[in-house]
Structure formats: structure tokens, C-alpha cells
Design a protein around this motif. Structure first.
Motif, PDB file in Angstrom:
ATOM      1  N   LEU A 183       0.834  -1.051  -0.115  1.00 41.76           N
ATOM      2  CA  LEU A 183       0.069   0.033   0.015  1.00 41.76           C
ATOM      3  C   LEU A 183       0.845   1.344   0.059  1.00 41.76           C
ATOM      4  N   LYS A 184       1.981   1.403   0.716  1.00 44.66           N
ATOM      5  CA  LYS A 184       2.921   2.255   0.598  1.00 44.66           C
ATOM      6  C   LYS A 184       2.265   3.430   1.281  1.00 44.66           C
ATOM      7  N   THR A 185       1.572   3.119   2.255  1.00 46.16           N
ATOM      8  CA  THR A 185       0.941   4.451   3.080  1.00 46.16           C
ATOM      9  C   THR A 185       1.861   4.638   4.152  1.00 46.16           C
ATOM     10  N   THR A 186       2.141   5.967   4.508  1.00 43.51           N
ATOM     11  CA  THR A 186       2.835   6.492   5.728  1.00 43.51           C
ATOM     12  C   THR A 186       2.472   5.727   6.732  1.00 43.51           C
ATOM     13  N   THR A 187       3.313   5.001   7.731  1.00 39.80           N
ATOM     14  CA  THR A 187       2.859   4.353   8.753  1.00 39.80           C
ATOM     15  C   THR A 187       3.647   4.851  10.110  1.00 39.80           C
ATOM     16  N   VAL A 188       2.924   4.968  11.161  1.00 37.44           N
ATOM     17  CA  VAL A 188       3.856   5.062  12.485  1.00 37.44           C
ATOM     18  C   VAL A 188       3.418   3.997  13.219  1.00 37.44           C
ATOM     19  N   TYR A 189       4.387   3.417  13.847  1.00 35.58           N
ATOM     20  CA  TYR A 189       4.251   2.169  14.453  1.00 35.58           C
ATOM     21  C   TYR A 189       4.677   2.325  15.736  1.00 35.58           C
ATOM     22  N   VAL A 190       3.844   1.885  17.067  1.00 35.50           N
ATOM     23  CA  VAL A 190       4.648   2.137  18.206  1.00 35.50           C
ATOM     24  C   VAL A 190       4.870   0.742  18.884  1.00 35.50           C
ATOM     25  N   THR A 191       5.774   0.576  19.507  1.00 35.16           N
ATOM     26  CA  THR A 191       6.120  -0.769  20.217  1.00 35.16           C
ATOM     27  C   THR A 191       7.170  -0.654  21.286  1.00 35.16           C
ATOM     28  N   HIS A 192       7.019  -1.560  22.160  1.00 35.72           N
ATOM     29  CA  HIS A 192       8.037  -1.489  23.200  1.00 35.72           C
ATOM     30  C   HIS A 192       9.233  -2.714  22.955  1.00 35.72           C
ATOM     31  N   ASP A 193       8.905  -3.400  21.856  1.00 36.44           N
ATOM     32  CA  ASP A 193       9.834  -4.677  21.179  1.00 36.44           C
ATOM     33  C   ASP A 193      10.526  -4.371  20.409  1.00 36.44           C
ATOM     34  N   GLN A 194      12.001  -4.151  20.693  1.00 35.69           N
ATOM     35  CA  GLN A 194      12.938  -3.634  19.931  1.00 35.69           C
ATOM     36  C   GLN A 194      13.176  -4.524  18.517  1.00 35.69           C
ATOM     37  N   ILE A 195      12.979  -5.837  18.779  1.00 38.73           N
ATOM     38  CA  ILE A 195      12.894  -6.836  17.746  1.00 38.73           C
ATOM     39  C   ILE A 195      11.840  -6.469  16.669  1.00 38.73           C
ATOM     40  N   GLU A 196      10.653  -5.972  17.002  1.00 32.27           N
ATOM     41  CA  GLU A 196       9.565  -5.571  16.122  1.00 32.27           C
ATOM     42  C   GLU A 196      10.192  -4.432  15.145  1.00 32.27           C
ATOM     43  N   ALA A 197      10.901  -3.506  16.226  1.00 34.97           N
ATOM     44  CA  ALA A 197      11.241  -2.183  15.644  1.00 34.97           C
ATOM     45  C   ALA A 197      12.396  -2.442  14.487  1.00 34.97           C
ATOM     46  N   MET A 198      13.367  -3.296  14.815  1.00 39.41           N
ATOM     47  CA  MET A 198      14.486  -3.663  13.957  1.00 39.41           C
ATOM     48  C   MET A 198      14.037  -4.251  12.831  1.00 39.41           C
ATOM     49  N   THR A 199      12.887  -5.299  12.812  1.00 37.70           N
ATOM     50  CA  THR A 199      12.651  -5.791  11.554  1.00 37.70           C
ATOM     51  C   THR A 199      11.637  -5.366  10.815  1.00 37.70           C
ATOM     52  N   MET A 200      10.901  -4.274  11.124  1.00 41.79           N
ATOM     53  CA  MET A 200       9.669  -3.804  10.488  1.00 41.79           C
ATOM     54  C   MET A 200      10.245  -2.275   9.801  1.00 41.79           C
ATOM     55  N   ALA A 201      10.976  -1.639  10.476  1.00 38.49           N
ATOM     56  CA  ALA A 201      11.106  -0.128  10.342  1.00 38.49           C
ATOM     57  C   ALA A 201      12.074   0.360   9.254  1.00 38.49           C
ATOM     58  N   ASP A 202      11.731   1.456   8.467  1.00 39.30           N
ATOM     59  CA  ASP A 202      12.323   2.059   7.748  1.00 39.30           C
ATOM     60  C   ASP A 202      13.487   2.878   8.340  1.00 39.30           C
ATOM     61  N   LYS A 203      12.628   3.322   9.516  1.00 38.55           N
ATOM     62  CA  LYS A 203      13.368   4.286  10.357  1.00 38.55           C
ATOM     63  C   LYS A 203      12.963   4.106  11.851  1.00 38.55           C
ATOM     64  N   ILE A 204      13.815   4.148  12.719  1.00 40.21           N
ATOM     65  CA  ILE A 204      13.474   3.836  14.071  1.00 40.21           C
ATOM     66  C   ILE A 204      13.690   5.201  14.910  1.00 40.21           C
ATOM     67  N   VAL A 205      12.597   5.507  15.788  1.00 37.06           N
ATOM     68  CA  VAL A 205      12.984   6.570  16.804  1.00 37.06           C
ATOM     69  C   VAL A 205      12.734   5.864  18.293  1.00 37.06           C
ATOM     70  N   VAL A 206      14.060   5.839  18.669  1.00 32.69           N
ATOM     71  CA  VAL A 206      14.186   5.448  20.012  1.00 32.69           C
ATOM     72  C   VAL A 206      13.889   6.468  21.118  1.00 32.69           C
ATOM     73  N   MET A 207      12.717   6.392  21.824  1.00 35.30           N
ATOM     74  CA  MET A 207      12.384   7.525  22.901  1.00 35.30           C
ATOM     75  C   MET A 207      12.738   6.975  24.330  1.00 35.30           C
ATOM     76  N   HIS A 208      13.060   8.116  25.213  1.00 31.27           N
ATOM     77  CA  HIS A 208      13.586   7.593  26.437  1.00 31.27           C
ATOM     78  C   HIS A 208      13.315   8.949  27.497  1.00 31.27           C
ATOM     79  N   ASP A 209      12.304   8.644  28.258  1.00 35.38           N
ATOM     80  CA  ASP A 209      11.938   9.583  29.215  1.00 35.38           C
ATOM     81  C   ASP A 209      11.380  11.104  28.591  1.00 35.38           C
ATOM     82  N   GLY A 210      10.608  10.697  27.457  1.00 33.11           N
ATOM     83  CA  GLY A 210      10.128  11.824  26.763  1.00 33.11           C
ATOM     84  C   GLY A 210      10.812  12.798  26.009  1.00 33.11           C
TER      85      GLY A 210
END
Lengths: 354, 309
Positions: A183-210
Motif C-alpha cells: 500500500l505504501k501508506t505512511t505508517t507510524v508504529y509504536v512498540t516496546h519490542d526492539q525486535i519488532e522495531a528492527m525487523t519492520m522499520a524504515d526508520k526507528i525513533v528510540v524514545m526515552h523519558d520523553g
């Protein structure tokens, strides 16, 4: 499809500020994952983008339109909730067509939009069922179907896989990724699982304490973490960290608190004397060499062997491709890949090595 | 070969007490005795009395359906039936509407939410007789606070005769009943509202629903099972109401507010005609059964509630 921009976004609940100025650029069609431990503000950020939370300060743009004050329904976004949020009193088909029905689209047209989406997700035979009659994975797919049918500018996913069992999680991960590639739709995906982040993302935003700890492509984060938090968060088993400083005479030698001497190829601007953290990933150890480990536990997984051992007084984990027959208390000689070592400031946590 | 030890056959009582069913029966006994003594017996006696000409101080004889034939031609009985239905329908509709409205308000994020939730329960907690007495004052023909306020505002010239005129009296007792019944409806519906996940409303908002559409298409359908239970109980309570009427009007003026329950009591105890009073009470049973049947079908699990999980 549209880009999404966060400009110095802040969020306060009462007097407690939970997001301290977050700026992120998301390009059209990108799959961006917001990842971080619970309480880091990633879900709040997503809900602000959806319009479910008020924006305390800063700006959120979808395309080039500032959406700060727009109600959710005018933002042209679709969201998949952690508990799926399927309407229990209507069928799968009605769930998927709900937004179209509200828009006043004719029954025939709704059907013509719902059935290809159902086809794509393998839901065609379930269209007359009620959500209660579905399994977790099927509900998850209905929730995605409901989002797809609307053809929104942006897809939002809020920890969509956390209610599924481990096996299903892996296959749904692939399915979501596939879906995005189609579909190539812009997607924002929230997870706490770094494996999900690593495997799925084009770009990862790591957040910590706001705050945003680091933004980058998955492997960039893995290979070159900007700070101690990202270094410790990304990667499983986690990066080994040893405290110490550089040798005064040879900047390519790191001396640990226990006097162990470890190699480092590119110490960058790091200066001897300062307290530092030496980080090395579990797979950057090789058997044979002059560094001595005291084995504590050996965990064979079949494809590789995890060894929990002491380097001086620090417990570390190594991963070897070889099978190892050492027992507790045995000594193991290893070599550290000096080129894959990371050096961080012990106080600030910033990266020092190149 | 070892001898198989022979266990002596234990006494019957011991075996009974240790068997699953015996013990179960024993545990059920207190409840069964209670139900038989205080529910089945009075109900049976009431039905029996309805077929006799018993009066206070004189055992009656079986007279078949004579009481019912007599009631069939009694205009006061039919007036009480009309009053009861009017009272139940109007009060229940008002209680439902206002109760749902209150529940929706209390489900929002309000300041002092818990305080308001507690306050709402007050009318329900106060003993009926006490609140009825308060209403008696509010509706007093000379000292009514409502009349006084309206007169101060210059809207009326003379006090309203709340309980002295048939239609005024009917409206007044209905208002008092609604005031008393709202807490039950509101708190029960509030409990129902809180079982609806917030994310459903959020999903609907993202799907483009206005707040009215979220209410009619998501909240209300999900609330129907609770509404069915609550309103069944509310209807049953209202239909059999006695205390409020008896304190406020005793069925007056000229039987205009007599409900079946009050008329039954009036005929049986002060009037002494136990048989006739019992017959009126028994005549309520078909109405109550109808209400229960209605709710039975209304309460049946809807298709969306069935399935695994």
C-alpha cells in the motif's frame, strides 16, 4: 499518503511534563517505528498525532497542514489499537465498512471496497462473524482491514501485536510489513519490542523519558548507537558494558576497573583518565585469544551458543556460532573484535568512539 | 496372599453426611426453608384467600371466582388498573431518560466526580417513608415551597393544590417516584457505561463519527443488555409501589391515585375484606408476568454476545 512532522512537541498532564520537545520528520510512505520502554511517551505521541490527546506545545503537521486543533475525524488517519477496539455488536464486514457508512457511502460501494480488503487479509470467509467469534490474529486482521478500507493519509499502530502469542506475533509482523510494501501508506508504529522495531522499520525513533534518544535506520542504530541508552536498548542479548578508562600510554587499549586490558581500534576523541564505558556486542567475541573469561552458564540454542561469563568482575554475555562444551568455572580464551567496540562517556552517556 | 481388609459398613447418617449430594442438600436447607416460609407460603395463601370470602376475624369459605367477577364490575378496581399502568409507564420512561442522561454526565471527566456519584445515591438511600413525608410537605396545599416560589416570581396567584386535584395528584406522585427511582437507573447504567472500553469511542471518533453518532451507533447498542435488566427491575418496583402513595395520598383524591397495591391493602386491612384484597393483589400477577416475559426475551443473549471467549 502524506508526510508527518513533529516540531518541538510537548505534552504535560497537569504539572507533569511527559514529552520534553520532540521533533521528528517522517517522509511520505515511510514505515517509522517509535520504540522505547513503557512510560517513555511513545503512545502519548501517537495519540497526539491521532488527535486523541491535546497538544500542550509545538506543532504536528500531516502533509503541510498543521493539525494541532483538528478533531480526529478531520485528520484522515486510521489507527489500529492494542486491544483492536472492534465494535462487538456488528459483524466483521460492518466493522470494516463503519467509517464509510458514516460518510454516507452507498451499500454497494461499501461492499466493493470492503471485499478486496478482506480478500487481501484472508478474511473473506469471516465477514458475517462477530468479533467475539474470532481468534486474536483474526481480530488483529479485522482491525487492519478497518484501517485499510478508509485509504487514509497515515496509518497508526499502537502496540498492535502485544496481545498475540509469540508465534503469531512473528507472522503478523511479516504481514504488516508486506501490507506496507503493497500500500505504501505512511505508517507510524509504536512498540516496546526492539525486535519488532528492527525487523519492520524504515526508520526507528528510540524514545526515552520523553525525549528522542536517537533516530535512524535499524542497522545504523545497531552499529552506531549515539548514547548508552540506545546501545543498551537495541540488540538482544544486550550489549555488554564494562567500566574503566583508556590506557595513558596506548589509546588503543581500554583498562577496566579490574585491570583487564581490552582492545579498541578507533577510540576517537576519548581522552585517557576520564571514566568511560566500553561496549561490545555479544557476537563480537571470537574463540581463542588472550582475553580470559570465567564461564558461568552455557546456553546452547542450536544455531548458536550463548555463554554467560565473568570478564574480571563484570558479567557479560557472548554469542558464538560454534558449539562449546565448557562447564561452569572453566576458563575460556576469547578475542574481542576491536573494530566493533563502542566507547561512551560514563557520566553523560554520549558516544566517544568513532 | 494378603488378606483384603474388610471395612465395616458405616452408619447411614455418616455416609449421608459425607456424600456430595447429602451435604449439598444440607447446605440448601436453610435457603429452602426461608423461601418456603416467607415466599411460597404467603404467595399460596394470598392466591387461596382470593378464592374465599375471608374477612378479618372470620374464616372464609371457598367461593370460586366470585371475588374476580365482583372486581370485574368494580369501576374503582379498573380505575386503579388504569392508574397503575399510567404511573408505571410515565415514571419508567422518565426514570430511563433522566437516569441515562445523568449516567452519561457522570461518565465524563468531571471535577468532584466521586462526590457527585455519592450524592446521586442519596434519594435511593433515604427511607421511602421519610422522603414521602418530605414530598408531602413540598406538595402541601398551603405551605408548599413550590407554590411559594412560583408566587414569589409572580407566575401564579394562589397556591397549587398538588394533592387535591386528580391530575395534579397523579403528576405529583409520579414526580416523587421518579425522584426516588433515578439513582438506581443512573448508577446501574453508569456501571454499564464503564464496561465499554474507551478505545471503542476513540476508534469511532477516528472513523469519523460525531459525538451523537458515537452515542447512537456505539454506546447505546452496547448498553442494551444492561438497559434491559435495569428497566425490568425498575418497572417491577414501580408497578408494585405502595409506600410512596400511601404516605402521600392514600389513594386520594377520590381514588385518583389508587394503585392496585394500595387498593388491595385498603380493601383487605382497613376495609377488612381479606378475600377481595387478595384477589386484587393476585390480579397484578398477569401484569408482572408479562413484564418478566418481556424482559426474558429482551434479555436473551444477542447474537453478538455469543461465541467463544
Amino acid at each position: 499518503m502524506a508526510s508527518v512532522t513533529f516540531r518541538d512537541v510537548r505534552k504535560a498532564f497537569g504539572s507533569v511534563e511527559v514529552l520534553h520537545g520532540v521533533s521528528i520528520d517522517i517522509e511520505e510512505g515511510q514505515f517509522v517505528v517509535l520504540v522505547g520502554p513503557s512510560g517513555c511517551g511513545k503512545s502519548t505521541l501517537l495519540r497526539m498525532l491521532a488527535g486523541l490527546e491535546h497538544i500542550t506545545a509545538g506543532e504536528i503537521l500531516i502533509g503541510d497542514r498543521v493539525v494541532n486543533t483538528l478533531p480526529p475525524k478531520e485528520r484522515d488517519i486510521a489507527m489500529v489499537f492494542q486491544n483492536y477496539a472492534l465494535y462487538p455488536h456488528i459483524t466483521v464486514a460492518e466493522n470494516m465498512g463503519f467509517s464509510l457508512k458514516l460518510k454516507g457511502v452507498s451499500k454497494k460501494e461499501i461492499e466493493s471496497l470492503v471485499s478486496p480488503a478482506a480478500e487481501m487479509l484472508g478474511l473473506s470467509h469471516l465477514l458475517d462473524r462477530y468479533p467475539r467469534q474470532l481468534s486474536g490474529g483474526q481480530r488483529q486482521r479485522v482491525a487492519m482491514g478497518r484501517a485499510i478500507v478508509r485509504k487514509p493519509q497515515v496509518f497508526l499502530f499502537d502496540e498492535p501485536l502485544s496481545n498475540l502469542d509469540a508465534k503469531l506475533r512473528v507472522s503478523m509482523r511479516t504481514e504488516i510489513k508486506n501490507l506496507h510494501q503493497r500500500l505504501k501508506t505512511t505508517t507510524v508504529y509504536v512498540t516496546h519490542d526492539q525486535i519488532e522495531a528492527m525487523t519492520m522499520a524504515d526508520k526507528i525513533v528510540v524514545m526515552h523519558d520523553g525525549i528522542v534518544a536517537q533516530v535512524g535506520a535499524p542497522l545504523d542504530l545497531y552499529d552506531r548507537p549515539e548514547n548508552l541508552f540506545v546501545a543498551g536498548f537495541i540488540g538482544s542479548p544486550a550489549m555488554n558494558m564494562v567500566t574503566g578508562t583508556l590506557d595513558a600510554n596506548d589509546r588503543n587499549i581500554f583498562v577496566t576497573g579490574d585491570g583487564e586490558r581490552l582492545p579498541i581500534a578507533e577510540p576517537g576523541d576519548a581522552e585517557p583518565g576520564r571514566e568511560m564505558i566500553y561496549g561490545v556486542r555479544p557476537e563480537h567475541f571470537q574463540l581463542g585469544g588472550d582475553t580470559t573469561l570465567r564461564v558461568e552458564v552455557v546456553e546452547p540454542t542450536g544455531s548458536e551458543t550463548h555463554v554467560v561469563a565473568f570478564l574480571g568482575e563484570t558479567e557479560i554475555v557472548c554469542v558464538f556460532r560454534e558449539r562449546i562444551s565448557a562447564g561452569p568455572g572453566d576458563e575460556l580464551k576469547v578475542t574481542i573484535d576491536a573494530g566493533s567496540v563502542h566507547l561512551f562517556d560514563a557520566k553523560e552517556g554520549d558516544r566517544l568512539s568513532v | 496372599m494378603t488378606d483384603v481388609p474388610l471395612t465395616p459398613r458405616r452408619p447411614l447418617l455418616a455416609r449421608f453426611l459425607e456424600s456430595r449430594n447429602g451435604l449439598g442438600l444440607l447446605f440448601m436447607l436453610p435457603a429452602a426453608v426461608f423461601l418456603l416460609c416467607f415466599l411460597t407460603y404467603p404467595l399460596g395463601l394470598g392466591v387461596w384467600l382470593g378464592f374465599t370470602d375471608t374477612r378479618i376475624g372470620r374464616t372464609g369459605e371457598f367461593i370460586g371466582l366470585e371475588n374476580y367477577i365482583w372486581l370485574f364490575d368494580d369501576p374503582i378496581f379498573w380505575l386503579s388498573v388504569y392508574n397503575t399502568i399510567l404511573y408505571t409507564v410515565v415514571a419508567s420512561v422518565l426514570k430511563f431518560g433522566l437516569g441515562l442522561w445523568l449516567a452519561l454526565i457522570l461518565n465524563e471527566h468531571l471535577p468532584f466526580k466521586t462526590f457527585f456519584r455519592a450524592i446521586i445515591l442519596l434519594p435511593w438511600v433515604v427511607p421511602t417513608v421519610l422522603s414521602a413525608l418530605a414530598f408531602w410537605w413540598i406538595y402541601d396545599s398551603q405551605f408548599s415551597i413550590i407554590s411559594w416560589v412560583l408566587m414569589q416570581w409572580g407566575l401564579i396567584d394562589t397556591p397549587i393544590n398538588f394533592l387535591g386535584q386528580p391530575n395534579h395528584a397523579r403528576a405529583s406522585v409520579i414526580a416523587a417516584n421518579v425522584w426516588r427511582g433515578i439513582p438506581f437507573v443512573a448508577i446501574s447504567l453508569l456501571a454499564g457505561l464503564q464496561t465499554i472500553p474507551q478505545s471503542l469511542n476513540e476508534a469511532a471518533a477516528l472513523d469519523g463519527a460525531t459525538s451523537w453518532q458515537r452515542f447512537t451507533k456505539v454506546t447505546l447498542p452496547l448498553l442494551t443488555p444492561i438497559i434491559a435488566v435495569v428497566m425490568t427491575f425498575s418497572v417491577l418496583f414501580t408497578f408494585t409501589d405502595f409506600q410512596l402513595i400511601y404516605v402521600l395520598t392514600r389513594g386520594g383524591p377520590v381514588n385518583a391515585t389508587h394503585l392496585m397495591a394500595t387498593l388491595s391493602f385498603q380493601r383487605a386491612i382497613p376495609g377488612g375484606q381479606l378475600g377481595e384484597g387478595a384477589a386484587i393483589a393476585v390480579a397484578m400477577i398477569p401484569f408482572l408476568l408479562a413484564a418478566i416475559l418481556f424482559s426474558f426475551f429482551g434479555l436473551q443473549r444477542r447474537r453478538w454476545q455469543q461465541g467463544n471467549d
